[in-house]
Design a protein around this motif. Structure first.
Motif, PDB file in Angstrom:
ATOM      1  N   ILE A   7     -44.923  26.494 -33.415  1.00 25.80           N
ATOM      2  CA  ILE A   7     -44.928  27.165 -32.124  1.00 25.80           C
ATOM      3  C   ILE A   7     -46.355  27.030 -31.605  1.00 25.80           C
ATOM      4  O   ILE A   7     -47.313  27.364 -32.297  1.00 25.80           O
ATOM      5  N   LEU A   8     -46.479  26.540 -30.388  1.00 20.36           N
ATOM      6  CA  LEU A   8     -47.781  26.431 -29.754  1.00 20.36           C
ATOM      7  C   LEU A   8     -48.016  27.683 -28.926  1.00 20.36           C
ATOM      8  O   LEU A   8     -47.164  28.065 -28.120  1.00 20.36           O
ATOM      9  N   ILE A   9     -49.160  28.327 -29.143  1.00 20.91           N
ATOM     10  CA  ILE A   9     -49.492  29.559 -28.428  1.00 20.91           C
ATOM     11  C   ILE A   9     -50.784  29.320 -27.658  1.00 20.91           C
ATOM     12  O   ILE A   9     -51.832  29.067 -28.248  1.00 20.91           O
ATOM     13  N   ALA A  10     -50.679  29.386 -26.337  1.00 20.37           N
ATOM     14  CA  ALA A  10     -51.833  29.194 -25.463  1.00 20.37           C
ATOM     15  C   ALA A  10     -52.241  30.552 -24.916  1.00 20.37           C
ATOM     16  O   ALA A  10     -51.548  31.131 -24.082  1.00 20.37           O
ATOM     17  N   ASP A  11     -53.369  31.065 -25.417  1.00 17.20           N
ATOM     18  CA  ASP A  11     -53.855  32.384 -25.016  1.00 17.20           C
ATOM     19  C   ASP A  11     -55.358  32.431 -25.233  1.00 17.20           C
ATOM     20  O   ASP A  11     -55.832  32.128 -26.316  1.00 17.20           O
ATOM     21  N   LEU A  60     -45.384  17.978 -31.907  1.00 18.02           N
ATOM     22  CA  LEU A  60     -44.907  18.673 -30.718  1.00 18.02           C
ATOM     23  C   LEU A  60     -44.234  19.966 -31.165  1.00 18.02           C
ATOM     24  O   LEU A  60     -43.506  19.988 -32.155  1.00 18.02           O
ATOM     25  N   PRO A  61     -44.483  21.047 -30.457  1.00 17.93           N
ATOM     26  CA  PRO A  61     -43.919  22.334 -30.880  1.00 17.93           C
ATOM     27  C   PRO A  61     -42.436  22.463 -30.568  1.00 17.93           C
ATOM     28  O   PRO A  61     -41.888  21.736 -29.738  1.00 17.93           O
ATOM     29  N   ARG A  62     -41.809  23.368 -31.261  1.00 18.94           N
ATOM     30  CA  ARG A  62     -40.416  23.723 -31.008  1.00 18.94           C
ATOM     31  C   ARG A  62     -40.329  24.665 -29.808  1.00 18.94           C
ATOM     32  O   ARG A  62     -39.350  24.687 -29.066  1.00 18.94           O
ATOM     33  N   LEU A  63     -41.394  25.462 -29.611  1.00 16.44           N
ATOM     34  CA  LEU A  63     -41.456  26.470 -28.560  1.00 16.44           C
ATOM     35  C   LEU A  63     -42.918  26.668 -28.199  1.00 16.44           C
ATOM     36  O   LEU A  63     -43.795  26.573 -29.065  1.00 16.44           O
ATOM     37  N   MET A  64     -43.168  26.964 -26.936  1.00 11.63           N
ATOM     38  CA  MET A  64     -44.528  27.270 -26.510  1.00 11.63           C
ATOM     39  C   MET A  64     -44.557  28.674 -25.928  1.00 11.63           C
ATOM     40  O   MET A  64     -43.702  29.046 -25.127  1.00 11.63           O
ATOM     41  N   LEU A  65     -45.540  29.465 -26.361  1.00  5.96           N
ATOM     42  CA  LEU A  65     -45.821  30.764 -25.756  1.00  5.96           C
ATOM     43  C   LEU A  65     -47.048  30.566 -24.886  1.00  5.96           C
ATOM     44  O   LEU A  65     -48.083  30.088 -25.371  1.00  5.96           O
ATOM     45  N   LEU A  88     -41.975  16.253 -22.063  1.00  2.00           N
ATOM     46  CA  LEU A  88     -42.281  17.676 -22.223  1.00  2.00           C
ATOM     47  C   LEU A  88     -41.444  18.595 -21.352  1.00  2.00           C
ATOM     48  O   LEU A  88     -41.383  19.791 -21.618  1.00  2.00           O
ATOM     49  N   LYS A  89     -40.810  18.084 -20.327  1.00  2.00           N
ATOM     50  CA  LYS A  89     -40.160  18.996 -19.397  1.00  2.00           C
ATOM     51  C   LYS A  89     -38.964  19.729 -19.994  1.00  2.00           C
ATOM     52  O   LYS A  89     -38.499  20.706 -19.436  1.00  2.00           O
ATOM     53  N   LEU A  90     -38.491  19.293 -21.154  1.00  2.00           N
ATOM     54  CA  LEU A  90     -37.404  19.999 -21.833  1.00  2.00           C
ATOM     55  C   LEU A  90     -37.893  20.980 -22.903  1.00  2.00           C
ATOM     56  O   LEU A  90     -37.098  21.710 -23.483  1.00  2.00           O
ATOM     57  N   LEU A  91     -39.197  20.979 -23.168  1.00  5.46           N
ATOM     58  CA  LEU A  91     -39.758  21.883 -24.174  1.00  5.46           C
ATOM     59  C   LEU A  91     -39.610  23.334 -23.709  1.00  5.46           C
ATOM     60  O   LEU A  91     -40.072  23.680 -22.618  1.00  5.46           O
ATOM     61  N   PRO A  92     -38.973  24.193 -24.484  1.00  2.00           N
ATOM     62  CA  PRO A  92     -38.839  25.596 -24.088  1.00  2.00           C
ATOM     63  C   PRO A  92     -40.204  26.290 -24.018  1.00  2.00           C
ATOM     64  O   PRO A  92     -41.018  26.173 -24.932  1.00  2.00           O
ATOM     65  N   VAL A  93     -40.419  26.990 -22.916  1.00  6.34           N
ATOM     66  CA  VAL A  93     -41.671  27.716 -22.701  1.00  6.34           C
ATOM     67  C   VAL A  93     -41.349  29.169 -22.383  1.00  6.34           C
ATOM     68  O   VAL A  93     -40.598  29.456 -21.448  1.00  6.34           O
ATOM     69  N   PRO A 143     -32.014  23.542 -29.379  1.00  8.06           N
ATOM     70  CA  PRO A 143     -32.940  22.884 -28.437  1.00  8.06           C
ATOM     71  C   PRO A 143     -32.450  21.496 -28.055  1.00  8.06           C
ATOM     72  O   PRO A 143     -31.622  20.903 -28.756  1.00  8.06           O
ATOM     73  N   PRO A 144     -32.989  20.964 -26.957  1.00 15.16           N
ATOM     74  CA  PRO A 144     -32.678  19.584 -26.608  1.00 15.16           C
ATOM     75  C   PRO A 144     -33.121  18.645 -27.732  1.00 15.16           C
ATOM     76  O   PRO A 144     -34.059  18.958 -28.476  1.00 15.16           O
ATOM     77  N   SER A 145     -32.473  17.501 -27.846  1.00 14.26           N
ATOM     78  CA  SER A 145     -32.796  16.573 -28.924  1.00 14.26           C
ATOM     79  C   SER A 145     -34.246  16.110 -28.887  1.00 14.26           C
ATOM     80  O   SER A 145     -34.828  15.810 -29.924  1.00 14.26           O
ATOM     81  N   ALA A 146     -34.869  16.109 -27.709  1.00  8.87           N
ATOM     82  CA  ALA A 146     -36.259  15.688 -27.604  1.00  8.87           C
ATOM     83  C   ALA A 146     -37.210  16.699 -28.232  1.00  8.87           C
ATOM     84  O   ALA A 146     -38.359  16.374 -28.492  1.00  8.87           O
ATOM     85  N   VAL A 147     -36.733  17.912 -28.499  1.00  9.10           N
ATOM     86  CA  VAL A 147     -37.592  18.981 -29.017  1.00  9.10           C
ATOM     87  C   VAL A 147     -37.381  19.200 -30.505  1.00  9.10           C
ATOM     88  O   VAL A 147     -38.244  19.717 -31.193  1.00  9.10           O
ATOM     89  N   VAL A 148     -36.246  18.794 -31.031  1.00 15.12           N
ATOM     90  CA  VAL A 148     -35.905  19.056 -32.434  1.00 15.12           C
ATOM     91  C   VAL A 148     -36.851  18.329 -33.366  1.00 15.12           C
ATOM     92  O   VAL A 148     -37.259  17.247 -33.147  1.00 15.12           O
TER      93      VAL A 148
END
Length: 148
Positions: A7-11, A60-65, A88-93, A143-148
Motif C-alpha cells: 500500500i502506498l501512503i502519500a502523506d 506498484l501498490p495494490r492501493l494508494m492512500l 495507473l488510472k485503474l489503481l484504487p485510490v 482489483p483490476p488485472s492491471a493492479v493485481v
C-alpha cells in the motif's frame, strides 16, 4: 495477506505517518506499507523514477492512500496526473485527508478517487479505518488485472 503488493501512503505529516503505521500494526494488517512525503515522491514512485526505479523493491501498490494537502505537488495534482497514465488510472485510490470540505470531496472524486475518508482524531479511529480498508480493498474487492 503476506506477499501481496504494498500500500502506498502519500502523506507529508510525520505524525500522521507514525499513527497510520501503528494503526496497521494494531489492526493486524501485515501488507507492506510504503510511505512518501509529498505528491512529487508519489508520482516518482508510481512511475518508477529516481530512487524508485527498481520495481522488485518498489512494486506498484495494490492501493494508494493519498493526502490532499502536501508540499510540492498536492493530492489533487497527483490524482489528475494518474488519470493521464494508462497503467495507473485503474489503481484504487483512497483519499485520507483532514479536509471535510464538500468542494474537496467533489474535486477528488471528479479526479478519479475511489473513496474519500477524513482523518480521525484518535489512534482508535485510525485502527477502525485500517480494518475497514483491509476488509474491503484488500480482502473483499477484486482489483483490476492491471493492479493485481
Amino acid at each position: 495477506m503476506a506477499g501481496r503488493k504494498a500500500i502506498l501512503i502519500a502523506d507529508d505529516s510525520e505524525e500522521d505517518a507514525f499513527i497510520i503505521r501503528r494503526a496497521f500494526q494494531q489492526a493486524g494488517c501485515d501488507i507492506p506499507l510504503t510511505f512518501v512525503k509529498d505528491g512529487q515522491e508519489a508520482m516518482d514512485y508510481l512511475s518508477g523514477e529516481g530512487a524508485f526505479q527498481d520495481r522488485e523493491a518498489h512494486p506498484l501498490p495494490r492501493l494508494m492512500l493519498l493526502d490532499l494537502k502536501m508540499p510540492k505537488v498536492d493530492g489533487f495534482d497527483v490524482l489528475g496526473w494518474m488519470q493521464e497514465q494508462p497503467q495507473l488510472k485503474l489503481l484504487p485510490v483512497t483519499v485520507l485527508t483532514s479536509s471535510n470540505q464538500d468542494k474537496d470531496v467533489d474535486r477528488a472524486y471528479g479526479l478519479g478517487a475511489n473513496s474519500y475518508l477524513v482523518k480521525p482524531g484518535s489512534l482508535s479511529g485510525f485502527v477502525d479505518i485500517v480494518e475497514r480498508l483491509r476488509d474491503y480493498w484488500i480482502e473483499l474487492n477484486r482489483p483490476p488485472s492491471a493492479v493485481v
